[in-house]
Structures are given as structure tokens and as C-alpha cells.
Design a protein around this motif. Structure first.
Motif, mmCIF file in Angstrom:
data_model
loop_
_atom_site.group_PDB
_atom_site.id
_atom_site.type_symbol
_atom_site.label_atom_id
_atom_site.label_comp_id
_atom_site.label_asym_id
_atom_site.label_seq_id
_atom_site.Cartn_x
_atom_site.Cartn_y
_atom_site.Cartn_z
ATOM 1 N N LYS A 161 0.855 -1.196 0.000
ATOM 2 C CA LYS A 161 0.000 0.000 0.000
ATOM 3 C C LYS A 161 0.886 1.239 0.000
ATOM 4 C CE LYS A 161 -3.810 2.436 0.878
ATOM 5 N NZ LYS A 161 -5.073 2.345 0.131
ATOM 6 N N THR A 165 1.354 12.141 0.031
ATOM 7 C CA THR A 165 0.845 13.515 0.002
ATOM 8 C C THR A 165 1.738 14.304 -0.941
ATOM 9 O OG1 THR A 165 0.030 13.352 2.262
ATOM 10 C CG2 THR A 165 0.243 15.545 1.359
ATOM 11 N N ILE A 189 -10.156 18.985 -3.500
ATOM 12 C CA ILE A 189 -10.699 18.822 -2.145
ATOM 13 C C ILE A 189 -11.284 17.422 -1.995
ATOM 14 C CG2 ILE A 189 -12.532 19.605 -0.562
ATOM 15 C CD1 ILE A 189 -12.022 22.464 -1.641
ATOM 16 N N LYS A 190 -11.932 16.938 -3.051
ATOM 17 C CA LYS A 190 -12.456 15.569 -3.019
ATOM 18 C C LYS A 190 -11.297 14.595 -3.022
ATOM 19 C CE LYS A 190 -17.152 14.844 -4.625
ATOM 20 N NZ LYS A 190 -17.566 14.476 -3.241
ATOM 21 N N LEU A 191 -11.339 13.637 -2.105
ATOM 22 C CA LEU A 191 -10.230 12.682 -1.961
ATOM 23 C C LEU A 191 -10.654 11.284 -2.390
ATOM 24 C CD1 LEU A 191 -8.853 13.942 1.459
ATOM 25 C CD2 LEU A 191 -7.877 14.263 -0.809
ATOM 26 N N PRO A 192 -9.694 10.422 -2.769
ATOM 27 C CA PRO A 192 -8.284 10.735 -2.994
ATOM 28 C C PRO A 192 -8.088 11.531 -4.291
ATOM 29 C CG PRO A 192 -8.738 8.467 -3.591
ATOM 30 C CD PRO A 192 -10.003 9.009 -3.019
ATOM 31 N N THR A 211 -3.142 12.342 -1.772
ATOM 32 C CA THR A 211 -3.803 13.612 -1.469
ATOM 33 C C THR A 211 -2.847 14.691 -1.966
ATOM 34 O OG1 THR A 211 -2.760 13.740 0.703
ATOM 35 C CG2 THR A 211 -4.932 12.720 0.609
ATOM 36 N N THR A 224 5.592 13.495 0.401
ATOM 37 C CA THR A 224 5.798 12.724 1.617
ATOM 38 C C THR A 224 5.232 11.343 1.311
ATOM 39 O OG1 THR A 224 3.702 13.227 2.694
ATOM 40 C CG2 THR A 224 5.456 14.802 3.000
ATOM 41 N N TYR A 293 8.823 5.441 5.431
ATOM 42 C CA TYR A 293 8.538 6.874 5.219
ATOM 43 C C TYR A 293 9.760 7.540 4.596
ATOM 44 C CZ TYR A 293 4.576 6.418 8.468
ATOM 45 O OH TYR A 293 3.404 6.049 9.067
ATOM 46 N N LYS B 161 -4.912 3.336 13.499
ATOM 47 C CA LYS B 161 -3.636 3.948 13.064
ATOM 48 C C LYS B 161 -3.940 5.318 12.444
ATOM 49 C CE LYS B 161 0.737 3.995 11.613
ATOM 50 N NZ LYS B 161 1.920 3.716 12.436
ATOM 51 N N ARG B 163 -2.208 8.498 10.365
ATOM 52 C CA ARG B 163 -1.051 9.008 9.617
ATOM 53 C C ARG B 163 -1.402 10.420 9.179
ATOM 54 N NH1 ARG B 163 -2.449 4.275 7.641
ATOM 55 N NH2 ARG B 163 -1.124 2.447 8.010
ATOM 56 N N THR B 165 0.036 14.279 7.672
ATOM 57 C CA THR B 165 1.063 15.187 7.162
ATOM 58 C C THR B 165 0.672 16.593 7.584
ATOM 59 O OG1 THR B 165 1.506 13.746 5.284
ATOM 60 C CG2 THR B 165 2.312 15.987 5.126
ATOM 61 N N THR B 224 -3.303 16.919 6.358
ATOM 62 C CA THR B 224 -3.916 15.840 5.573
ATOM 63 C C THR B 224 -3.924 14.635 6.500
ATOM 64 O OG1 THR B 224 -1.917 14.946 4.591
ATOM 65 C CG2 THR B 224 -2.904 16.802 3.474
ATOM 66 N N ASN B 226 -5.106 10.723 7.502
ATOM 67 C CA ASN B 226 -5.458 9.373 7.051
ATOM 68 C C ASN B 226 -5.610 8.503 8.292
ATOM 69 O OD1 ASN B 226 -3.422 6.623 6.302
ATOM 70 N ND2 ASN B 226 -5.479 6.781 5.466
ATOM 71 N N GLU B 228 -6.945 4.679 9.899
ATOM 72 C CA GLU B 228 -7.556 3.348 9.873
ATOM 73 C C GLU B 228 -8.371 3.239 11.146
ATOM 74 O OE1 GLU B 228 -5.050 -0.084 8.787
ATOM 75 O OE2 GLU B 228 -3.515 1.402 8.297
ATOM 76 N N TRP B 281 -12.927 20.574 5.511
ATOM 77 C CA TRP B 281 -13.709 20.514 4.279
ATOM 78 C C TRP B 281 -14.525 19.222 4.336
ATOM 79 C CZ3 TRP B 281 -9.065 23.089 4.249
ATOM 80 C CH2 TRP B 281 -9.033 24.318 3.601
ATOM 81 N N GLU B 283 -16.498 18.095 2.312
ATOM 82 C CA GLU B 283 -16.446 17.428 1.001
ATOM 83 C C GLU B 283 -15.238 16.486 0.893
ATOM 84 O OE1 GLU B 283 -16.193 20.202 -2.273
ATOM 85 O OE2 GLU B 283 -16.225 18.583 -3.753
ATOM 86 N N SER B 284 -14.218 16.765 1.701
ATOM 87 C CA SER B 284 -13.000 15.935 1.607
ATOM 88 C C SER B 284 -13.098 14.648 2.420
ATOM 89 C CB SER B 284 -11.773 16.742 2.074
ATOM 90 O OG SER B 284 -11.764 16.877 3.495
ATOM 91 N N THR B 286 -13.624 11.210 3.233
ATOM 92 C CA THR B 286 -13.753 10.109 2.277
ATOM 93 C C THR B 286 -13.313 8.799 2.896
ATOM 94 O OG1 THR B 286 -13.120 11.646 0.516
ATOM 95 C CG2 THR B 286 -13.020 9.289 -0.019
ATOM 96 N N TYR B 288 -11.782 5.455 1.593
ATOM 97 C CA TYR B 288 -11.190 4.905 0.371
ATOM 98 C C TYR B 288 -10.431 3.641 0.748
ATOM 99 C CZ TYR B 288 -8.311 4.584 -3.858
ATOM 100 O OH TYR B 288 -7.684 4.145 -4.991
ATOM 101 N N GLU B 289 -10.815 2.557 0.140
ATOM 102 C CA GLU B 289 -10.215 1.258 0.476
ATOM 103 C C GLU B 289 -10.232 1.023 1.989
ATOM 104 O OE1 GLU B 289 -6.423 1.173 -1.431
ATOM 105 O OE2 GLU B 289 -7.289 0.812 -3.405
ATOM 106 N N GLU B 291 -10.175 3.104 4.407
ATOM 107 C CA GLU B 291 -9.477 4.062 5.263
ATOM 108 C C GLU B 291 -10.085 5.451 5.102
ATOM 109 O OE1 GLU B 291 -5.248 3.928 4.716
ATOM 110 O OE2 GLU B 291 -5.199 1.744 4.711
ATOM 111 N N TYR B 293 -9.981 9.551 4.995
ATOM 112 C CA TYR B 293 -9.129 10.683 4.596
ATOM 113 C C TYR B 293 -9.908 11.983 4.754
ATOM 114 C CZ TYR B 293 -6.018 7.311 2.278
ATOM 115 O OH TYR B 293 -5.152 6.287 2.018
ATOM 116 N N PHE B 295 -9.156 16.684 4.962
ATOM 117 C CA PHE B 295 -8.307 17.870 5.126
ATOM 118 C C PHE B 295 -8.870 18.747 6.240
ATOM 119 C CE2 PHE B 295 -7.632 17.582 0.338
ATOM 120 C CZ PHE B 295 -6.261 17.416 0.362
#
Lengths: 335, 335
Positions: A161, A165, A189-192, A211, A224, A293, B161, B163, B165, B224, B226, B228, B281, B283-284, B286, B288-289, B291, B293, B295
């Protein structure tokens, strides 16, 4: 040896750099560059000895500024074996008919969609896929930078995986119209973000989530990177694999930012102060709780240039072996 | 009701904001502020009616500039029930002896180490821990911003978890000495960054890894995030939990950057254009898979201000209930 005849359609940030890089190769030559506006870049192209072509309806404007035109874009295309389309994103796609009718091969840049060519290219990752192809897309600066590290790490350790960023410079140094001057812009803004899927056009099976933000800086992008790997390994193992990559450069020795990397590129005597390699802070390479990382900086104006050269070589079948083409490109450009 | 007597030691970015927020409360009052330099902020403090104190050896310099001094820092401390230390990072720690000798309670900011007080504070997360305490540290703007979302999401879904940034503004708007102007600075280069461990001073059991960069912008930080999660849930579930947080504000409606958030804060009539809440936001948000996410933007100059008020209330046992203190603080400040 007959040299492959290369035309450059669009002579801005990427086009002018590709032209110079082609001119350094023994197995290819520039037969002309096309530009719509008679600006300083056009004058510089003439000074370098390149034939300047333009759109039929721009010939007058060029000659009014004292720039001698060798003909129309159509005429340039006719004389070429391959055209490197460096027109602005989405404009390139509209040129496909022209290239098809002329029966020549064409390369587009990352601003176009993968579907335009069906073949998205990164030399280290999938050179073979482009062998003999008529239409190839060299992926964007960010995707190129990601493929250069994800591909070898995936081969060596298996990438379970990838989470990245992308900290994007909002504008190139010569761009005085684009902002922001003082803000952080999450974008999209919409992720990912769309950057993950773009990497998959080159490395189809990779699991990646990205992102992205736009920043008030012009010099370089910064990534990153967080990776879960299949195979257990140490930071030193990762560093060893990355050290073997010819288009990866480790930075340290007091380099703490993108600005100092650009200073280094100038000190290296690089044309235009370009940094063609991914710049990775090897001090940042860390295994933490079993995950990898690191930070890397990407010079948006130039990292795709050697990739364009390799793409020409693959499509024209000048070299069947990726590593041989990469070696020639690196040597001629000074990487 | 006797009001709690609050002294502010250090009257810069944080100190002046804490002073104003204390002045809005019914259960506390400012008995003085201490400042070392006779600048515009000192003059403003006098204009607001605050008693100005200074170091013994600075009294002359203050009076030379026409600023009447009410006494020394020691004298201010003696008259207070609690001091909020807003001196620059690491300077605050050197004042601990002074506060201990005077036998008064003290609050420090995130620039000091957790070990200075053994109690790192975020109102929503661990108000109870600070009840009756003599020494408390209100965590930094970034840690505050992270605790405000990690704590409720951990309670509701369990954070397996995290993560993050951290995209940090390099300097505050009034700072003309700090760079960079045009660069991205990975900082620290060694990964992970110290921000993760700082979150653990408030939420000890959370699994978090952070990376951070400094950017050429002055307005806000951006995270940003992320995550789990232990419990399966949708983006809507997450949005619902975050919507319930009184110090979280959703942004949209054409707000695409930190700059537009600051414009909104000014339009809201906020003192100094401050944005005390995390701005997410929605809207952000989300999944995804599997996890999560999103902002969020953090106003580094002001998000800790309501936290300082709640910390005073907990330490002085003015309110035993976190949600009641938060409600009062929010109402008086206009959150």
C-alpha cells in the motif's frame, strides 16, 4: 547513421527543454520547433539555430516581430519521424488527427489523458511497452517522480500500500499570473486525488492513495511517501535499492529545502539550473512501526525531459534495451 | 462571585488573545499582563485598561516610552491566582521556580515540554485530568487541532492507526524575519516528526505517525489526515461525529484555501479575524479502500485560546464538567 527527425510542437517550459536534450543525442535531431507566439523563447529558438514553424494564421504576427518562419506546423510534421507535443494540457489531444493524417509517431505529456495513447511511459518502469509504438504519453512530473521510486521498491520488496501527500508548487518560476501568493490550497478537495490513478497507468497493479495541495512556491514539488511493503526490510535495504537508481539523487550536506536543491543544480552547471533526478533526503528514509517513510523533491520543469528522450528511442526502436537507452540519455545530458 | 485573578506573562500572539478571552468571562479577570518590550502591543494593553508589568530591569525602558508600569513580574504574580505563561517557547520553563515560590497555579503553552507539568491539556479530550492541578500545559495549535478530531473519532470508532502530514505555515503574519519565502522545507527531515508523540501526551494510547513541512505562507496550517478505524463506518458516519464537535467547523461554499477561511473569519466579525475552530472541508471526508481521509485547516494564532480558558476553569475548579466549561467559553467568545 541516419538520425531520427524530431519535431517539437509547443516550445514552452517542457518543449524548449526537450529540444535541447534531443540536440544532445547522436541518434536524433531537431528538424523544427513550433510556437504560436513571437516571444523571447521564439527568438532564443532561432538563436540556437532551430527552424521555427507556426500556425498558418500566425505567420504574419511572427514575421512582424522579425522572426523568420520556416513554414506551418503541418509542414513541420510532414518533415518529421516523430513529434513531441508540448502544447498546453488538453490542447495536445486536439492535434492527434493532424499526426495521424501525417502518419508520424507522436509523444504527448502528462497533461493529456492516458486514453489518448493507451501507453503511459516511464523509462525505468515500462520502456518495453513503448517499443515501436506510434503514440505514447510521457507521464507528468509527479507521476514520473513516483514511478521512479515505486517501481524499483515494488520489484524488490512488493508495495502492499502506498500513501502519498503531494505538496505541489502552484506555479512555475516564470509564471506571474497564477496564485496563491499566501495560502495552502487543498486540490482537489475531493479525496483521494487523481495522482494515484495516474501512477496506475504505468504500474497497473499498485495500490496507491494520494492527497494533494497547491502551495505558494515555484521551485519544486515535494512528496511525503508512506509505504507498506510485503517483504520485511530495513531502512538501509531501501536506501540501497534507491541508491542504485540512476535518476534518484540523495541530498543532505546542509540541503534542508527545495530552494537549496535548486541552488545545487545551478552549482552543478546544469542547463537552466534543472534537476532531472528525484531528490531524496536519505536521512528521511525511515522504517516506523513496520512502515516506510521518506521525503523526495521533484523538479516539475525538468524531471520528464530524459523520459521524453527514452520514449523517442523506444518508439523509433533505436534501442531495444531500457537500461542502454537510459544510460545514453543520462550520459549525454550529464545525469 | 469572587473572580479568579489571572495574570498573563508574555503578551505576544497568544498572550494578548488569552487576555482578551479571559476578560470576556464572568468567573475570571485579568489582574495584569507582563511584557518585556515597550512596543505597540504594550501600548494597546494599556489602552484596553490592563495593568502592565515588566521585568525589574525593564521598568526604565518602559517609562522612557511613556508607558506607566504597575510593577514587576514578581509583584504581578503575587497578586494572581493563576498565571498563563505565554512567553516564547523554552523561556516559559525558566519561570517555573518563580511560580512555585509564589505558590500560584500556572499554565504553559505547547512550546514547553510535557515533562514541565506532567499534564498536557485539550478540553474535549482530558479536561478532568486538569481538575485542581497546579501546573498544566495547553498543547500546541497543531496538537490541539489533532486532538479535537482524533479524540471523538477514537471514542466512536476506535483509531487503529493515524497518519498525518502537517503542512505548517512557516511564520505568523506579523513576523518579517522568518523564511522561507519560496521553498518547501521538510522539517524535521528525520521521520517521523515529534508531532505524533505530542498528541500522545494527551491521548496516550493512540497509534500515530506524523510528517511535517514548513511552507511559505503565514495564514494557517493544513493537515492531511489518514485514519484506519477499528469499527466499520461510512464517510457520513464520520461527518456526523465531527459535526457534533463544537470546535469543529465545516467549510465549503466556495472556500478552497486557507486564505478564504481567514476572509470568512473576518466577515464573521471575529476579534483579530481569528478562527478558533478546526476548519474541515466536509467534502473531503472520504472512505477509500476502508481508510478515512480528510483535510483540516488550523489557525495557529488562535485555536488554543479557548483551551486556555477551559484550562483555567479546570485548574481553579470553577467547573467540574468539561462540557459545561466548553459551553461557557464558546458562548462568551462567540464560537
Amino acid at each position: 547513421m541516419t538520425k531520427v527527425k524530431v519535431a517539437i510542437n509547443g516550445y514552452g517550459t517542457i518543449g524548449k527543454r526537450v529540444a535541447d536534450a534531443v540536440a544532445l543525442q547522436d541518434d536524433m535531431e531537431i528538424i523544427g520547433i513550433a510556437k504560436t507566439r513571437p516571444n523571447f523563447e521564439t527568438v532564443m529558438a532561432k538563436d540556437k539555430g532551430f527552424n521555427v514553424y507556426t500556425l498558418a494564421d500566425r505567420v504574419g504576427a511572427m514575421e512582424k516581430e522579425g522572426i523568420e518562419v520556416s513554414g506551418t506546423v503541418e509542414e513541420m510534421i510532414k518533415a518529421a519521424d516523430v513529434v513531441v507535443d508540448c502544447t498546453p494540457g488538453k490542447v495536445g489531444a486536439t492535434n492527434k488527427d493532424l499526426y495521424e493524417k501525417a502518419g508520424i509517431k507522436a509523444i504527448w505529456q502528462g497533461g493529456e489523458a492516458h486514453t489518448l495513447t493507451g501507453c503511459s511511459f516511464n523509462a525505468e518502469t515500462n520502456y518495453d511497452e513503448a517499443l515501436g509504438k506510434d503514440f505514447v504519453r510521457v507521464v507528468s512530473c509527479n507521476t514520473t517522480g513516483l514511478c521512479r521510486v515505486l517501481s524499483p521498491l515494488d520489484k524488490e520488496f512488493g508495495v502492499k500500500k502506498a500513501r502519498v501527500t503531494l505538496l505541489r508548487r502552484a506555479a512555475d518560476p516564470g509564471d506571474i499570473k497564477t496564485g496563491p501568493i499566501n495560502a495552502i490550497v487543498p486540490n482537489p478537495i475531493k479525496l483521494p486525488s487523481h495522482h494515484g490513478p495516474d501512477v496506475k497507468t504505468v504500474i497497473p497493479n499498485i495500490d496507491i492513495a494520494t492527497t494533494a495541495v497547491k502551495l505558494p512556491t515555484t521551485l519544486m514539488h515535494l512528496h511525503t511517501i508512506n509505504l507498506e511493503l510485503e517483504k520485511e526490510c530495513t531502512a538501509e535495504d531501501v536506501e540501497s535499492v534507491l541508491a542504485e537508481q540512476s535518476r534518484v539523487r540523495f541530498v543532505g550536506q546542509g540541503i534542508t529545502s527545495t530552494a537549496e536543491i535548486m541552488e545545487l543544480a545551478k552549482d552543478l552547471g546544469r542547463s537552466r539550473g534543472d534537476m532531472w533526478e528525484n531528490c531524496i533526503w536519505n536521512e528521511s528514509i525511515t522504517m516506523y512501526e513496520g512502515e516506510l517513510y521518506f521525503f523526495q523533491a521533484i523538479h516539475q520543469e525538468s524531471d520528464v525531459i530524459p523520459e521524453n528522450i527514452d520514449a523517442i528511442r523506444a518508439m523509433m526502436e533505436l534501442e531495444s534495451d531500457a537500461s542502454r537507452s537510459i544510460e545514453i540519455t543520462n550520459k549525454t545530458m550529464g545525469i
